[in-house]
Scaffold this motif. Structure first.
Motif, PDB file in Angstrom:
ATOM      1  N   LEU A 234      78.523  11.923  61.956  1.00  0.00           N
ATOM      2  CA  LEU A 234      77.505  11.219  61.178  1.00  0.00           C
ATOM      3  C   LEU A 234      77.470  11.729  59.749  1.00  0.00           C
ATOM      4  O   LEU A 234      77.338  10.968  58.807  1.00  0.00           O
ATOM      5  CB  LEU A 234      76.119  11.433  61.796  1.00  0.00           C
ATOM      6  N   PHE A 235      77.588  13.044  59.585  1.00  0.00           N
ATOM      7  CA  PHE A 235      77.435  13.636  58.256  1.00  0.00           C
ATOM      8  C   PHE A 235      78.713  13.497  57.425  1.00  0.00           C
ATOM      9  O   PHE A 235      78.654  13.162  56.243  1.00  0.00           O
ATOM     10  CB  PHE A 235      77.037  15.104  58.382  1.00  0.00           C
ATOM     11  N   ASP A 236      79.858  13.763  58.025  1.00  0.00           N
ATOM     12  CA  ASP A 236      81.087  13.848  57.246  1.00  0.00           C
ATOM     13  C   ASP A 236      82.282  13.506  58.146  1.00  0.00           C
ATOM     14  O   ASP A 236      82.903  14.395  58.734  1.00  0.00           O
ATOM     15  CB  ASP A 236      81.204  15.273  56.681  1.00  0.00           C
TER      16      ASP A 236
ATOM     17  N   LEU B 249      67.879  16.321  62.588  1.00  0.00           N
ATOM     18  CA  LEU B 249      68.476  15.199  63.309  1.00  0.00           C
ATOM     19  C   LEU B 249      67.916  15.092  64.720  1.00  0.00           C
ATOM     20  O   LEU B 249      67.574  14.007  65.188  1.00  0.00           O
ATOM     21  CB  LEU B 249      70.002  15.367  63.350  1.00  0.00           C
TER      22      LEU B 249
ATOM     23  N   PHE C 109      78.163  15.697  73.565  1.00  0.00           N
ATOM     24  CA  PHE C 109      78.932  15.615  72.317  1.00  0.00           C
ATOM     25  C   PHE C 109      78.026  15.743  71.090  1.00  0.00           C
ATOM     26  O   PHE C 109      78.354  15.233  70.032  1.00  0.00           O
ATOM     27  CB  PHE C 109      79.708  14.295  72.262  1.00  0.00           C
ATOM     28  N   TRP C 110      76.905  16.393  71.245  1.00  0.00           N
ATOM     29  CA  TRP C 110      75.925  16.527  70.167  1.00  0.00           C
ATOM     30  C   TRP C 110      76.544  17.055  68.880  1.00  0.00           C
ATOM     31  O   TRP C 110      76.412  16.470  67.815  1.00  0.00           O
ATOM     32  CB  TRP C 110      74.801  17.446  70.632  1.00  0.00           C
ATOM     33  N   LYS C 111      77.260  18.157  69.012  1.00  0.00           N
ATOM     34  CA  LYS C 111      77.863  18.808  67.845  1.00  0.00           C
ATOM     35  C   LYS C 111      78.841  17.870  67.145  1.00  0.00           C
ATOM     36  O   LYS C 111      78.783  17.696  65.924  1.00  0.00           O
ATOM     37  CB  LYS C 111      78.552  20.067  68.358  1.00  0.00           C
ATOM     38  N   GLU C 112      79.704  17.225  67.925  1.00  0.00           N
ATOM     39  CA  GLU C 112      80.739  16.369  67.358  1.00  0.00           C
ATOM     40  C   GLU C 112      80.128  15.119  66.707  1.00  0.00           C
ATOM     41  O   GLU C 112      80.558  14.707  65.631  1.00  0.00           O
ATOM     42  CB  GLU C 112      81.738  15.943  68.437  1.00  0.00           C
TER      43      GLU C 112
ATOM     44  N   LYS D 164      77.072  14.762  65.525  1.00  0.00           N
ATOM     45  CA  LYS D 164      76.345  15.158  64.318  1.00  0.00           C
ATOM     46  C   LYS D 164      77.318  15.304  63.149  1.00  0.00           C
ATOM     47  O   LYS D 164      77.076  14.826  62.039  1.00  0.00           O
ATOM     48  CB  LYS D 164      75.644  16.492  64.590  1.00  0.00           C
ATOM     49  N   LEU D 165      78.436  15.953  63.416  1.00  0.00           N
ATOM     50  CA  LEU D 165      79.461  16.152  62.400  1.00  0.00           C
ATOM     51  C   LEU D 165      80.001  14.809  61.910  1.00  0.00           C
ATOM     52  O   LEU D 165      80.156  14.587  60.715  1.00  0.00           O
ATOM     53  CB  LEU D 165      80.582  17.002  63.006  1.00  0.00           C
TER      54      LEU D 165
END
Lengths: 246, 371
Positions: B168-170, B226, B160-163, B165-166
């Protein structure tokens, strides 16, 4: 446009955080292909309206339809440009990475972005004039540049409807011109744009559609028909002239 | 103890392995806590686990490390959801909610511990070691549990790296793209709780949050990516475990948990001072360097304004006339001469062609930005 479903249709929308309603019984129809400003004083619920359309905030009552269906079924048709201040720009990432986030929705769960997504993101960066900053740490960008990055992220989504929360806040005149040109281009391509806007003076120049909001919906329609003293007074109270001259 | 003991002493090897794995997973998951601005959440969770530890003993009457950890896990999770519930349902801010739950649960836990003291089988319990941890009690099975949890959380993280990261940011934007942010939030919070509970035996309730935050805070100083940050945080965490255990083993009376935390704090200190891009030291040096350069530029453009009205730009002028300009010193002139931008002869200075060219570009650039 006669038989077509409206881009956004809102019925009886009421939202409250505490006891006091932030939005009260809003009915709003946004036809497809307009460049619309949402104007109203501070605390009028402009951002809340956008967040309710996007399903970020759950309303107490009422419904929001995007091309006739609930937002959840239309996520691929809508792109969102949040307020610049809503995120921490000291996050460890670079400009291109943030733009790539716009492709995550169409990728769905788990799948990673590849060359195709990277190419689309680079094109979006070029469109907003930020290609040379693609590897820049995002905290090293100016406010206007950060706003352009957010715009590029929405462009990558390749949506039909764009919802923007104060995209001109804290940007210089050059950036404002650049952004409005991109918005006008999008409208020419048949997209629908809904923009929370503060500068009343530029409304007739930038937009063709306007919604007056102050907790309740005051008026909504073509700028040339309804952008007048009467509606401004209803929205801003007797002080509206101050708002215009400043 | 000798260095060779690490390879021959079974107990020490187990402890070192345990603290290393613990440091790594704490660094990894701590990065998420730090970037989500939930640094204090770790502290609240670890304190909230104390009543669970005590209740597990009271209810079962046996001191079984695994049962106690399950008790800690349940009570930690209850604390976490209460915090989130308070923030969502009341007008209290999250720092207030964290402080409230932290002290409430910790106080209740301490109460239960004193109650246990009075029970007939009290001395068997020794539950107070969970306050500051006791690495010496680690056995091979504990290390296996830690390694498994680390492996699983690594897989989930990569999946779930992409999700994540998203998120965390926004977080709001993540929701608008159609991702289930509630699921992601529960996923990452559960792993943070799990990591904390696993560390209780080693580092203890009171110091556990430092284990989570210190490696991540240190790692953030060295990178703007990240992925690199998370890898670095794991490495810092693992090394804190290794060094901390080694130091405490070589000094007989030092307890391991606090030493590990101090080593991690050492990483933070070094990172905050010496990081090239974000560290205090280099920022100060850069700041001074910039000021010096600005000084030179300012002096040169001042000279340029005098020179440009003459037909011969290399015509000498008295140094005296520079006195009108506040920023100039003897040192600036020497510096400018070293760079061959001006020449100095006795009490007079003259501009070189090189200096004139540089100054005119600078002057025009500055002029433009004033428009």
């Amino acid at each position: 446009m006669k038989d077509q479903l409206p881009a956004i249709q809102i019925d009886d929308l009421t939202v409250a955080y505490d006891y006091k309603p932030v939005l009260w019984d809003i009915d709003l129809v946004v036809p497809e292909g307009v460049l619309m400003a949402i104007v109203g004083p501070n605390g009028a619920g402009k951002s809340t309206l956008i967040k309710s359309i996007l399903g970020i905030i759950k309303p107490i009552a009422g419904s929001v339809k995007v091309f006739g269906k609930p937002y959840k079924k239309q996520v691929d048709k809508v792109a969102y440009v949040p307020q610049k201040g809503s995120v921490d720009w000291d996050f460890p990432t670079v400009a291109l990475d943030v733009v790539m986030m716009g492709t995550y929705g169409s990728l769905g769960w788990i799948k990673r972005p590849g060359q195709k997504e990277k190419k689309a993101s680079l094109e979006a960066l070029e469109k907003v004039g930020m290609l040379e900053f693609k590897d820049r740490q995002i905290s090293q960008l100016s406010g206007g540049q950060q706003q352009r990055i957010f715009l590029a992220r929405a462009l990558v989504q390749n949506a039909s409807i764009y919802l923007m929360d104060e995209p001109f806040q804290g940007v210089d005149a050059t950036t404002e011109k650049a952004i409005i040109n991109i918005l006008k281009e999008l409208r020419k391509a048949g997209k629908t744009l809904i923009v929370v806007h503060h500068d009343l003076q530029t409304v007739p120049e930038y937009f063709d559609w306007v919604t007056f909001l102050n907790v309740k919906g005051i008026a909504s329609g073509k700028v040339k028909d309804i952008f007048n003293d009467d509606n401004l007074t209803k929205t801003y109270g007797i002080n509206y002239k101050v708002a215009v001259t400043q | 103890m000798e260095l060779s003991d690490f390879f021959t002493n079974y107990t020490l090897r187990t402890i070192t392995l345990g603290t290393t794995v613990l440091g790594a997973i704490c660094g990894m998951l701590g990065s998420f806590a730090v970037l989500r601005k939930q640094s204090l959440l770790g502290d609240a969770i670890s304190h909230a686990s104390l009543p669970g530890i005590a209740l597990a003993f009271i209810l079962t009457g046996v001191k079984d490390a695994n049962l106690i950890l399950i008790g800690a896990l349940i009570s930690g999770l209850i604390g976490t959801f209460w915090i989130k519930g308070i923030v969502r349902r009341t007008r209290l801010k999250s720092d207030t909610a964290l402080g409230l739950i932290l002290s409430l649960f910790f106080g209740f836990g301490m109460l239960l511990l004193t109650f246990i003291q009075k029970m007939p089988n009290a001395n068997q319990a020794g539950l107070d070691k969970y306050l500051f941890g006791q690495a010496a009690t680690l056995v091979e099975q504990d290390v296996w549990v830690m390694a498994t949890v680390t492996g699983v959380s690594l897989i989930v993280l990569l999946l779930f790296w992409k999700e994540l990261k998203l998120l965390l940011f926004d977080a709001d934007y993540t929701k608008t793209l159609g991702f289930n942010t509630k699921f992601l939030d529960i996923l990452i919070t559960s792993f943070i709780v799990l990591a904390i509970v696993m560390g209780l035996q080693t580092v203890g309730v009171v110091l556990m949050s430092a284990m989570l935050l210190a490696p991540a805070a240190a790692a953030r100083q060295w990178t703007n990516s990240l992925g690199t940050m998370i890898i670095l945080a794991s490495i810092f965490g693992a090394f804190s475990g290794v060094f901390g255990t080694a130091i405490s083993a070589s000094q007989d009376n030092l307890s391991t948990g606090p030493v590990i935390v101090l080593v991690a704090a050492g990483f933070v200190l070094i990172s905050f001072v010496f990081s090239p891009s974000r560290g205090i030291l280099f920022r100060e040096l850069r700041f001074r360097q910039n000021r010096k350069e600005l000084h030179l530029k300012k002096t040169l453009t001042f000279m340029y304004r005098i020179v440009k009205n003459h037909d011969d730009i290399t015509h000498p002028h008295a140094i005296r006339i520079l006195n009108n300009f506040q920023g100039f010193t003897k040192k600036t002139l020497t510096k400018l001469e070293e760079q061959e931008l001006i020449k100095i002869a006795g009490n007079e200075w003259s501009m070189t062609h090189k200096g004139y060219d540089q100054a005119s570009t600078m002057y025009n650039e500055l002029g433009k930005s004033h428009d």
